[in-house]
Design an enzyme around this catalytic site. Structure first.
Site, PDB file in Angstrom:
ATOM      1  N   GLY A  93       0.856  -1.182   0.000  1.00 55.00           N
ATOM      2  CA  GLY A  93       0.000   0.000   0.000  1.00 55.00           C
ATOM      3  C   GLY A  93       0.888   1.226   0.000  1.00 55.00           C
ATOM      4  N   SER A 126       5.882  -5.255  -0.941  1.00 52.86           N
ATOM      5  CA  SER A 126       5.802  -3.868  -1.368  1.00 52.86           C
ATOM      6  C   SER A 126       6.117  -2.933  -0.200  1.00 52.86           C
ATOM      7  CB  SER A 126       4.425  -3.588  -1.977  1.00 52.86           C
ATOM      8  OG  SER A 126       4.397  -2.330  -2.604  1.00 52.86           O
ATOM      9  N   ALA A 127       5.151  -2.184   0.305  1.00 52.24           N
ATOM     10  CA  ALA A 127       5.406  -1.302   1.439  1.00 52.24           C
ATOM     11  C   ALA A 127       5.920  -2.077   2.650  1.00 52.24           C
ATOM     12  CB  ALA A 127       4.130  -0.547   1.811  1.00 52.24           C
ATOM     13  N   HIS A 163       9.088  -3.470  -6.646  1.00 52.66           N
ATOM     14  CA  HIS A 163       8.443  -3.188  -7.930  1.00 52.66           C
ATOM     15  C   HIS A 163       9.454  -2.626  -8.927  1.00 52.66           C
ATOM     16  CE1 HIS A 163       4.343  -3.523  -6.180  1.00 52.66           C
ATOM     17  NE2 HIS A 163       4.806  -2.804  -5.180  1.00 52.66           N
ATOM     18  N   GLU A 198       9.068  -7.318  -9.958  1.00 50.17           N
ATOM     19  CA  GLU A 198       7.840  -8.059  -9.655  1.00 50.17           C
ATOM     20  C   GLU A 198       8.114  -9.571  -9.689  1.00 50.17           C
ATOM     21  OE1 GLU A 198       4.318  -5.708 -10.019  1.00 50.17           O
ATOM     22  OE2 GLU A 198       6.054  -5.278  -8.764  1.00 50.17           O
TER      23      GLU A 198
END
Length: 245
Positions: A93, A126-127, A163, A198
């Site tokens: 997020g 991710s985050a 990413h 990814e």
């Protein structure tokens, strides 16, 4: 310590969060025996925290793992919930919102103690991977909040760019990802940046760091004054643990 740092939550063709790294997730859960998992959903902005918990629970159910996922946002005492957790999951997020919330709630110290001292397994994507670095300065996210905090969990001694995308978009006149990272290195010359594309992830198990990929994409290491270097899953990246940010 047993830490999985995923570049992202899903790749093309995946139905479930973390599906591309499912073998690693299953091995970690079986290795640690964790059953009561706490999901930190504070980075989620565009959907509800409860929905994110449900999505992650679906992943563990689909993998046949007897685990219960509980959202930290529902805990009356978040610090106590971390202290009692058998596993810590951190959703993707917005990294800025996530990191500031952890600081505001006094969770940075308890999470570090749980993961580094007590060996509680950690999975971030991710985050959730960004905050495992010493700081969140190599996130791709916008600082959409005020009073943003840069320092983070410092579970690994180097910066990560999740990413990571090596591409030049036709007609795009702004900086590429590589150029943004090189800007970071000009100002922070002793802090290497690891770009993980990814479908890839880093695994830190008892001090040993390894790189893994579901699609063959290599890790890309950026260091000041040097050409970027690619590393495949067959190559050792243990040397990154010797860096100090």
């Amino acid at each position: 310590m047993d830490i999985l740092l995923l570049s992202n939550g899903k790749i093309a063709g995946n139905q479930h969060v973390m599906e591309f790294a499912s073998d690693a997730v299953v091995e970690q859960i079986k290795r640690t025996g964790a059953k009561n998992l706490v999901l930190i959903p504070y980075a989620v902005i565009r959907s509800s925290h409860d929905d994110r918990v449900a999505l992650v629970q679906e992943t563990f159910d689909a993998l046949g793992l007897d685990c219960k996922v509980t959202g930290l946002h529902r805990a009356e005492d978040p610090v106590k919930a971390i202290q009692e957790a058998e596993g810590i999951l951190v959703s993707g997020g917005n990294t800025w919102v996530l990191n500031k919330t952890l600081h505001d709630l006094g969770l940075v110290g308890p999470i570090r103690k749980a993961v580094l001292d007590q060996g509680i397994p950690y999975i971030g994507w991710s985050a959730g991977t960004n905050i495992a670095c010493p700081t969140i300065r190599t996130t791709n996210d916008m600082p959409i909040i005020t009073g943003a905090v840069l320092s983070s969990l410092n579970l690994v001694p180097f910066q990560i760019n999740p990413h990571y995308l090596e591409a030049n978009v036709e007609g795009h006149m702004g900086e590429t990802r590589d150029e943004r990272i090189q800007e970071f290195l000009e100002v922070n010359q002793y802090e290497p940046v690891v770009g993980i594309p990814e479908g890839t992830w880093l695994h830190l198990l008892n001090g040993e760091l390894s790189y893994h990929t579901a699609n063959g994409k290599p890790l890309k290491l950026f260091s000041h004054g040097e050409d970027p270097v690619y590393y495949t899953a067959e190559q050792s990246v243990q040397f990154l643990m010797a860096h100090s940010c």
